[in-house]
Scaffold this motif. Sequence first.
Motif: not given
Length: 78
Positions: A2-4, A10-12, A25-27, A58-61
């Motif tokens: 459940d950690h997601l 978050i993806v930039v 954030e996700g889709d 938490l953020i993927v660049w």
Amino acid sequence: MDHLTQHPHIVVHPPALDGSRRVTEGDVTLGLASHLDDVVEILRLADLDRVEVEESDLIVWQGGGPDDWPGLSEHEDI
């Protein structure tokens, strides 16, 4: 597993031709950023303002980090 749901992912995304970067954030698309300050504001509006934009796991660049905003200075002559 459940950690997601407890921690947003978050993806930039990589810069577009104009230098802007989509933030998701996700889709879900949270917004379009043209500068690091835009990412901070997009996350604030999504109630994610406690996330350290430049340092959070938490953020993927993608396509460059928080200092990579091509298009802001590369197209000055246009």
